[in-house]
Enzyme design. Structure first.
Site, PDB file in Angstrom:
ATOM      1  N   GLY A  13       0.828  -1.197   0.000  1.00 50.53           N
ATOM      2  CA  GLY A  13       0.000   0.000   0.000  1.00 50.53           C
ATOM      3  C   GLY A  13       0.865   1.250   0.000  1.00 50.53           C
ATOM      4  O   GLY A  13       2.089   1.180  -0.130  1.00 50.53           O
ATOM      5  N   LEU A  14       0.209   2.401   0.136  1.00 52.04           N
ATOM      6  CA  LEU A  14       0.940   3.677   0.114  1.00 52.04           C
ATOM      7  C   LEU A  14       1.526   3.900   1.507  1.00 52.04           C
ATOM      8  O   LEU A  14       1.103   4.770   2.261  1.00 52.04           O
ATOM      9  CB  LEU A  14      -0.017   4.795  -0.290  1.00 52.04           C
ATOM     10  CG  LEU A  14       0.587   6.054  -0.929  1.00 52.04           C
ATOM     11  CD1 LEU A  14       1.587   5.723  -2.006  1.00 52.04           C
ATOM     12  CD2 LEU A  14      -0.527   6.922  -1.483  1.00 52.04           C
ATOM     13  N   HIS A  15       2.532   3.035   1.846  1.00 53.53           N
ATOM     14  CA  HIS A  15       3.115   3.044   3.176  1.00 53.53           C
ATOM     15  C   HIS A  15       4.452   3.774   3.138  1.00 53.53           C
ATOM     16  O   HIS A  15       4.732   4.496   2.199  1.00 53.53           O
ATOM     17  CB  HIS A  15       3.220   1.591   3.669  1.00 53.53           C
ATOM     18  CG  HIS A  15       3.546   1.492   5.106  1.00 53.53           C
ATOM     19  ND1 HIS A  15       2.910   2.240   6.050  1.00 53.53           N
ATOM     20  CD2 HIS A  15       4.458   0.750   5.761  1.00 53.53           C
ATOM     21  CE1 HIS A  15       3.432   1.964   7.223  1.00 53.53           C
ATOM     22  NE2 HIS A  15       4.374   1.056   7.075  1.00 53.53           N
ATOM     23  N   ALA A  16       5.285   3.581   4.139  1.00 52.03           N
ATOM     24  CA  ALA A  16       6.468   4.410   4.355  1.00 52.03           C
ATOM     25  C   ALA A  16       7.300   4.668   3.097  1.00 52.03           C
ATOM     26  O   ALA A  16       7.471   5.813   2.688  1.00 52.03           O
ATOM     27  CB  ALA A  16       7.341   3.794   5.442  1.00 52.03           C
ATOM     28  N   ALA A  19       5.147   5.872  -0.077  1.00 51.31           N
ATOM     29  CA  ALA A  19       4.558   7.177   0.248  1.00 51.31           C
ATOM     30  C   ALA A  19       5.631   8.264   0.220  1.00 51.31           C
ATOM     31  O   ALA A  19       5.378   9.388  -0.232  1.00 51.31           O
ATOM     32  CB  ALA A  19       3.873   7.130   1.617  1.00 51.31           C
TER      33      ALA A  19
END
Lengths: 92, 158
Positions: A13-16, A19
């Site tokens: 996902g749009l994680h660390a 992102a």
């Protein structure tokens, strides 16, 4: 107002990491870009250059997000940002 | 966004302070997400606490973000590549959206279980939307000392 949708390719996902890459790319632009989940109302869209906004958005793998921007070069900028979101940066 | 008064960020877990550059993940080591420092936790089950007071903006549960009323965001990341565990080894003790006080337990972190999967259980603590110039590491952190959860960890000056 230009608008593009993108499907989050990152497996996590749009994680660390993804992102951060995305926020940095938005930050280099001279125009303001917002990001929101396709399922959310447009007025809930957040500043796409903010890592804090992106992490609170919490877009997961396969989620569809909407990018919006206005001004000179907005279309081209959004095309480039869609490419970033649709790339799996965690792929080995 | 700039907070007027310095904010003290507490150590979210006990363990040995480690420089952010030594975290075996370039996303954190190169401060891509933001500046900070890390803690190598003891091998056991540790309670990970809120490093600052504020809103529990996001719980993953292998990581969480707390946002202070002044707009300061702190990310606590429990282990490296732990996003792939889908919550295995983590027990939530608070709910996303909660208003928490510094020191409140957010997640119980099974360090032994995470290490058994071959992952590094080190805990990067990242100050979001700030640069290294905005933060001061506590002396014990610079020294690489053993910390208790709740010890002074980082001061965010602006």
């Amino acid at each position: 107002m230009s608008e593009r949708t993108a499907t989050i390719a990152s497996r996590v996902g749009l994680h660390a990491r993804p992102a951060s890459i995305f926020a940095a790319a938005v930050g280099e632009l001279s125009i303001d870009v917002t990001i929101g989940l396709e399922s959310d109302p447009a007025e809930d869209a957040m500043d796409a250059s903010s890592i804090l906004s992106l992490m609170s958005l919490g877009a997961a793998n396969g989620d569809v997000v909407v990018l919006r921007a206005e001004g000179e070069g907005a279309d081209e900028a959004l095309e480039a940002l869609v490419l970033i979101l649709e790339t799996d940066h965690d792929a080995a | 966004m700039s907070s007027v008064t310095p904010v003290v960020v507490l150590a979210p877990v006990p363990g040995r302070a480690v420089a952010i550059e030594e975290v075996p993940d370039p996303t954190f080591a190169q401060s891509i997400v933001g500046p900070g420092a890390a803690i190598d936790p003891p091998r056991g089950v540790v309670d990970a606490i809120a490093p600052i007071s504020g809103k529990l903006l996001k719980v993953f549960p292998h990581a969480y973000v707390i946002l202070s009323p002044d707009g300061l965001g702190v990310l606590v990341h429990l282990g490296i590549d732990t996003v792939q565990l889908h919550g295995e080894g983590f027990t939530l003790r608070a709910t996303q959206g909660d208003t928490v006080s510094a020191g409140d337990v957010i997640v119980s972190y099974d360090v032994v279980a995470i290490e058994a999967t071959g992952r590094n259980p080190i805990v990067p603590v990242i100050i979001l939307e700030r640069t290294a110039e905005n933060i001061t590491l506590a002396d014990a952190v610079t020294a690489g000392a053993q910390l208790a959860a709740g010890d002074e960890f980082i001061t965010v000056n602006s």
